[in-house]
Design a protein around this motif. Structure first.
Motif, PDB file in Angstrom:
ATOM      1  N   LEU A  88      14.128   4.634 -11.897  1.00 39.48           N
ATOM      2  CA  LEU A  88      14.403   4.801 -13.320  1.00 39.48           C
ATOM      3  C   LEU A  88      15.266   3.636 -13.790  1.00 39.48           C
ATOM      4  N   VAL A  89      14.850   3.009 -14.886  1.00 39.68           N
ATOM      5  CA  VAL A  89      15.586   1.870 -15.423  1.00 39.68           C
ATOM      6  C   VAL A  89      15.551   1.937 -16.945  1.00 39.68           C
ATOM      7  N   GLN A  90      16.582   1.411 -17.578  1.00 44.28           N
ATOM      8  CA  GLN A  90      16.604   1.369 -19.034  1.00 44.28           C
ATOM      9  C   GLN A  90      15.744   0.232 -19.556  1.00 44.28           C
ATOM     10  N   ALA A  91      15.275   0.380 -20.766  1.00 47.42           N
ATOM     11  CA  ALA A  91      14.491  -0.672 -21.398  1.00 47.42           C
ATOM     12  C   ALA A  91      15.288  -1.978 -21.389  1.00 47.42           C
ATOM     13  N   GLY A  92      14.592  -3.059 -21.066  1.00 42.59           N
ATOM     14  CA  GLY A  92      15.239  -4.354 -20.948  1.00 42.59           C
ATOM     15  C   GLY A  92      15.705  -4.688 -19.549  1.00 42.59           C
ATOM     16  N   GLY A  93      15.681  -3.701 -18.678  1.00 45.27           N
ATOM     17  CA  GLY A  93      16.120  -3.903 -17.309  1.00 45.27           C
ATOM     18  C   GLY A  93      15.040  -4.483 -16.417  1.00 45.27           C
ATOM     19  N   SER A  94      15.357  -4.577 -15.133  1.00 38.46           N
ATOM     20  CA  SER A  94      14.455  -5.192 -14.151  1.00 38.46           C
ATOM     21  C   SER A  94      14.311  -4.308 -12.919  1.00 38.46           C
ATOM     22  N   LEU A  95      13.180  -4.452 -12.285  1.00 44.30           N
ATOM     23  CA  LEU A  95      12.920  -3.823 -10.985  1.00 44.30           C
ATOM     24  C   LEU A  95      12.091  -4.783 -10.157  1.00 44.30           C
ATOM     25  N   ARG A  96      12.243  -4.682  -8.851  1.00 49.01           N
ATOM     26  CA  ARG A  96      11.407  -5.464  -7.943  1.00 49.01           C
ATOM     27  C   ARG A  96      10.703  -4.502  -7.014  1.00 49.01           C
ATOM     28  N   LEU A  97       9.391  -4.476  -7.116  1.00 47.18           N
ATOM     29  CA  LEU A  97       8.581  -3.642  -6.245  1.00 47.18           C
ATOM     30  C   LEU A  97       8.178  -4.430  -5.009  1.00 47.18           C
ATOM     31  N   SER A  98       8.115  -3.733  -3.896  1.00 41.70           N
ATOM     32  CA  SER A  98       7.668  -4.338  -2.644  1.00 41.70           C
ATOM     33  C   SER A  98       6.444  -3.594  -2.133  1.00 41.70           C
ATOM     34  N   CYS A  99       5.595  -4.318  -1.452  1.00 41.34           N
ATOM     35  CA  CYS A  99       4.405  -3.737  -0.823  1.00 41.34           C
ATOM     36  C   CYS A  99       4.363  -4.267   0.602  1.00 41.34           C
ATOM     37  N   ALA A 100       4.619  -3.385   1.545  1.00 42.96           N
ATOM     38  CA  ALA A 100       4.608  -3.762   2.955  1.00 42.96           C
ATOM     39  C   ALA A 100       3.258  -3.418   3.564  1.00 42.96           C
ATOM     40  N   ALA A 101       2.648  -4.404   4.195  1.00 41.42           N
ATOM     41  CA  ALA A 101       1.342  -4.197   4.820  1.00 41.42           C
ATOM     42  C   ALA A 101       1.504  -4.054   6.322  1.00 41.42           C
ATOM     43  N   SER A 102       0.653  -3.232   6.912  1.00 45.68           N
ATOM     44  CA  SER A 102       0.624  -3.080   8.369  1.00 45.68           C
ATOM     45  C   SER A 102      -0.816  -2.865   8.802  1.00 45.68           C
ATOM     46  N   GLY A 103      -1.035  -2.997  10.085  1.00 42.05           N
ATOM     47  CA  GLY A 103      -2.378  -2.844  10.620  1.00 42.05           C
ATOM     48  C   GLY A 103      -3.071  -4.172  10.823  1.00 42.05           C
ATOM     49  N   ARG A 104      -2.941  -5.036   9.845  1.00 43.53           N
ATOM     50  CA  ARG A 104      -3.506  -6.382   9.924  1.00 43.53           C
ATOM     51  C   ARG A 104      -2.627  -7.328   9.112  1.00 43.53           C
TER      52      ARG A 104
END
Length: 126
Positions: A11-27
């Motif tokens: 949850l973030v306020q308008a104007g804020g920032s987030l960093r999403l991560s996607c971790a891969a496994s298997g290959r």
């Protein structure tokens, strides 16, 4: 098989920032095209960002709705892809999904991706 796990939502306020991560496994996904999509309640899943594999230039592409605010990047050493989201708006609220496909090029359509994560919720309050 490739498994993708997203993290970093919240949850973030308008104007804020987030960093999403996607971790891969298997290959190793260093030679995979990667993408981010999102789905808001009652709406279809839509394209957010894409990046080609580094060997084909590491090119990126964004729809107009997020261009200049979102940045996709990849770290092949960590087998991961990221989505930096700045200047967030309430309309960015959605579940965000990471996707991968073992092809060169850059892709914006859902059917072009072979592997999907379970998603991470992003909520932007006004």
């Amino acid at each position: 098989q490739v498994q993708l796990v997203e993290s970093g939502g919240g949850l973030v306020q308008a104007g804020g920032s987030l960093r999403l991560s996607c971790a891969a496994s298997g290959r190793t996904v260093s030679r995979y095209a990667m993408g981010w999509f999102r789905q808001a309640p009652g709406k279809e899943r839509e394209f957010v960002a894409a990046i080609s594999w580094s060997g084909s230039g590491g090119n990126t592409y964004y729809p107009e709705s997020v261009k200049g605010r979102f940045t996709i990047s990849r770290d092949n050493a960590k087998n991961a892809v990221y989505l930096q989201m700045n200047s967030l708006k309430p309309e960015d609220t959605a579940v965000y999904y990471c996707a991968a496909t073992p092809k060169a090029g850059i892709y914006m359509k859902l059917f072009e991706y072979d592997y999907w994560g379970q998603g991470t919720q992003v909520t932007v309050s006004s």
